[in-house]
Design an enzyme around this catalytic site. Structure first.
Site, PDB file in Angstrom:
ATOM      1  N   HIS A  65       0.825  -1.221   0.000  1.00  0.00           N
ATOM      2  CA  HIS A  65       0.000   0.000   0.000  1.00  0.00           C
ATOM      3  C   HIS A  65       0.857   1.269   0.000  1.00  0.00           C
ATOM      4  O   HIS A  65       0.504   2.264   0.630  1.00  0.00           O
ATOM      5  CB  HIS A  65      -0.962   0.012   1.194  1.00  0.00           C
ATOM      6  CG  HIS A  65      -1.973  -1.083   1.156  1.00  0.00           C
ATOM      7  ND1 HIS A  65      -3.155  -0.986   0.464  1.00  0.00           N
ATOM      8  CD2 HIS A  65      -1.971  -2.313   1.718  1.00  0.00           C
ATOM      9  CE1 HIS A  65      -3.840  -2.102   0.599  1.00  0.00           C
ATOM     10  NE2 HIS A  65      -3.151  -2.931   1.349  1.00  0.00           N
ATOM     11  N   ASN A 138     -10.257  -2.848   2.461  1.00  0.00           N
ATOM     12  CA  ASN A 138      -9.959  -2.796   1.031  1.00  0.00           C
ATOM     13  C   ASN A 138     -11.234  -2.482   0.258  1.00  0.00           C
ATOM     14  O   ASN A 138     -12.317  -2.422   0.838  1.00  0.00           O
ATOM     15  CB  ASN A 138      -9.412  -4.154   0.556  1.00  0.00           C
ATOM     16  CG  ASN A 138      -7.913  -4.310   0.813  1.00  0.00           C
ATOM     17  OD1 ASN A 138      -7.187  -3.328   0.914  1.00  0.00           O
ATOM     18  ND2 ASN A 138      -7.470  -5.534   0.920  1.00  0.00           N
ATOM     19  N   TYR A 348       0.606  -4.454  11.629  1.00  0.00           N
ATOM     20  CA  TYR A 348       0.469  -3.049  11.214  1.00  0.00           C
ATOM     21  C   TYR A 348       1.196  -2.098  12.162  1.00  0.00           C
ATOM     22  O   TYR A 348       1.939  -1.225  11.739  1.00  0.00           O
ATOM     23  CB  TYR A 348      -1.013  -2.671  11.072  1.00  0.00           C
ATOM     24  CG  TYR A 348      -1.559  -3.143   9.757  1.00  0.00           C
ATOM     25  CD1 TYR A 348      -1.624  -4.513   9.474  1.00  0.00           C
ATOM     26  CD2 TYR A 348      -1.978  -2.267   8.779  1.00  0.00           C
ATOM     27  CE1 TYR A 348      -2.093  -4.971   8.261  1.00  0.00           C
ATOM     28  CE2 TYR A 348      -2.452  -2.720   7.561  1.00  0.00           C
ATOM     29  CZ  TYR A 348      -2.512  -4.060   7.309  1.00  0.00           C
ATOM     30  OH  TYR A 348      -2.964  -4.516   6.101  1.00  0.00           O
TER      31      TYR A 348
END
Ligand code: NDP
Length: 518
Positions: A65, A138, A348
């Site tokens: 990303h 997403n 993350y």
């Protein structure tokens, strides 16, 4: 000194350049030298620091990303859902919570074209009055793999070959056809939804199953769907490819210009809600990220609206330094036994610690709009601190104390079992190809089916080895025999879908052996 004599009026119009310590700079034009042709001197600290800072301008780009853009806005509750959750940001109709949204491609690097075939990230940070809630989704309701241990392999297959540094369709199809749980997501990727016309004209999905808990302690499993109010619009493969040449930043520009021009792109949040007990016997494993919950089983209910109405003031500070983590849940919202979600909970936050630094959550774009009373302390670039507050818990000096009643809800009951490496528990209709098949047969119209076939053929026909192409045909034939036959014709292997020749039969066996069948 050869510095031009700036007029007073020019200085009246512009602020004075300074060093980062705020000291007025002597020149924007000339380094300090010994005479006009003499050497540059090291003690020109202004120029030296300018070089040093420039050399450190980039933080590592996101491994996935990397190319993205973002905007500010708000989330507003439009329907009462307090029977399902006690989450404060959903407490009453009309309640608004500030939001920062970041959209992205997945595989490409920072400078990659926006309109390539790829899923799109749809990440939201809601600055709620009980801390930040990040929904890191997403533009598709599902994903390629269902176990976090396959994520890194999947992403490597989408990135670049180790020797040539080139992306490789062969590598992508090799991975996909050996991981048949990917078929549903690849079907969506190869449909025109794989090339959205703009970021405003695509849906966003939380994708995972999450849990909600109400004030009475009752739990529900939920799925988030942000439906674009602008309507879904996609590029055809040819249009998307033309746009990569015409304007590689097309999506970034479109979002910026539409908001700057006064448009306020909007999404309607619809939720699917499953009573907690129904998960055990549901026809699909409801925590498997490669599956949707069919709408007929759990009809979506409208909850609120997401509106984007303000562009970032600074791209790096806001878009680049934004760090989203699915671990950021607020009271009333919890996890589920989705193994991909559990992997992301670790990954993350970890990537932002590496990418931006130990105190990335103190940066304005990431900082919550509520008081922070954490026992984490110090580290590089510490800005927020707790003064003389005790640095350990428990303590007898009035330091913060955890409140289990207010905290986010992370748990559910699990049956005890042997520690081991397991596939998901199989439910009656779990099948790697079934939902991709319904998409092809029941949801797509003739044009969408035609585009799916031509998109697959274009992609799998581009430098993909023969043996992998045979698997590609077997993979799509497992989704739907007619689809397999059409792909075979497109790839110039019309006989392959009949499994008449031994290598086709071998390819079909390999795909079947690796697949989860109902
Ligand atoms: P429905 O007929 O109720 O829903 C089908 C949904 O498919 C639509 O609402 C739309 O989702 C979505 N859709 C339409 N065209 C495409 C496309 N080209 N690519 C991807 N999605 C598309 O059927 P079911 O709920 O029974 O699901 C049938 C199939 O639809 C699933 O197997 C799945 O492939 C797909 N789907 C289902 C979703 C769900 O959550 N149930 C969500 C998205 C896709 P949307 O309204 O979100 O745009």
């Amino acid at each position: 000194m050869t510095e031009p004599n700036l007029s007073t009026s020019s200085h009246d119009r512009h602020p004075v350049t300074t060093t980062d310590s705020g000291i007025p700079a002597a020149s924007d034009e000339y380094s300090l030298t010994v005479g006009p042709s003499g050497p540059t001197v090291l003690h020109d600290h202004y120029v030296v620091q300018k070089m040093q800072h420039f050399n450190r301008e980039r933080v590592p780009e996101r491994v996935v990303h990397a190319k993205g853009t973002g905007a500010h806005g708000f989330f507003e509750v439009t329907e009462d859902v307090t029977e399902f959750t006690k989450a404060s940001f959903l407490a009453h109709i009309g309640k608004r919570t500030p939001v920062f949204a970041r959209f992205s491609t997945v595989a490409g690097e920072q400078g990659f074209p926006d309109t390539v075939r790829d899923p799109r990230g749809f990440a939201l940070k809601l600055y709620t009055d009980e801390g930040n809630y990040d929904l890191v989704g997403n533009n598709t309701p599902i994903f390629f793999v269902r176990d976090a241990t396959k994520f890194q392999d999947f992403i490597h297959s989408q990135k670049r070959l180790p020797d040539t540094g080139l992306r490789s369709n062969d590598m992508q199809w090799d991975f996909w056809t050996l991981s048949p749980e990917s078929a549903h997501q690849v079907a969506i990727l190869m449909s025109d939804r794989g090339t959205p016309r703009s970021l405003r004209t695509m849906n966003g999905y939380g994708s995972h199953t999450f849990s909600w808990i109400n004030a009475g302690g009752e739990r529900f499993w939920v799925k988030y769907h942000f439906k674009t109010v602008q309507g879904v619009e996609n590029f055809t493969d040819a249009e998307a490819k033309a746009m990569t040449a015409e304007d590689p930043d097309f999506h970034r520009r479109d979002l910026w210009e539409s908001i700057a021009g006064g448009e306020t792109p909007e999404w309607r949040l619809e939720m699917q809600v499953m009573p907690f007990e129904e998960a055990a016997d549901y026809r699909f494993n409801p925590f498997d990220l490669t599956k949707v919950w069919p709408h007929a089983d759990y009809p979506p209910i409208t909850v609120g609206r997401l509106v984007l109405d303000r562009n970032p003031a600074n791209f790096f500070a806001e878009v680049e330094q934004a760090g989203f983590s699915p671990a950021n849940l607020v009271p009333g919202v919890g996890l589920s036994p989705d193994k991909m979600l559990m992997g992301r909970i670790f990954s993350y936050h970890d990537t932002h610690l590496h990418r931006i630094g130990a105190n990335y959550e103190q940066l304005p774009i990431n900082a919550p709009k509520v008081e922070v009373n954490s026992y984490n302390k110090d580290g590089q670039m510490t800005y927020r601190h707790a003064g003389s507050q005790p640095v350990y818990a428990p303590n007898s000096h009035g330091g913060p104390q955890a409140d289990p009643l207010r905290a986010a809800d992370l748990g559910w009951t699990v049956a005890s079992g042997e520690l081991g490496r397991y596939a998901y528990e199989k439910h009656a209709e779990d099948d790697d190809f079934g939902q991709a098949g319904s998409l092809y047969r029941d949801v797509m119209d003739d044009t969408a089916r035609e585009h799916l076939v031509t998109n697959i053929v274009a992609h799998a026909g581009d430098r993909v080895a023969d043996e992998v192409q045979l698997r590609v045909i077997a993979y799509w034939a497992s989704v739907d025999p007619q689809l397999g036959a059409r792909v075979a014709v497109g790839l110039g292997k019309a006989n392959a879908s009949s499994s008449a020749d031994p290598s086709s039969a071998q390819a079909a066996e390999l795909v079947a052996a690796r697949a989860n069948r109902a």
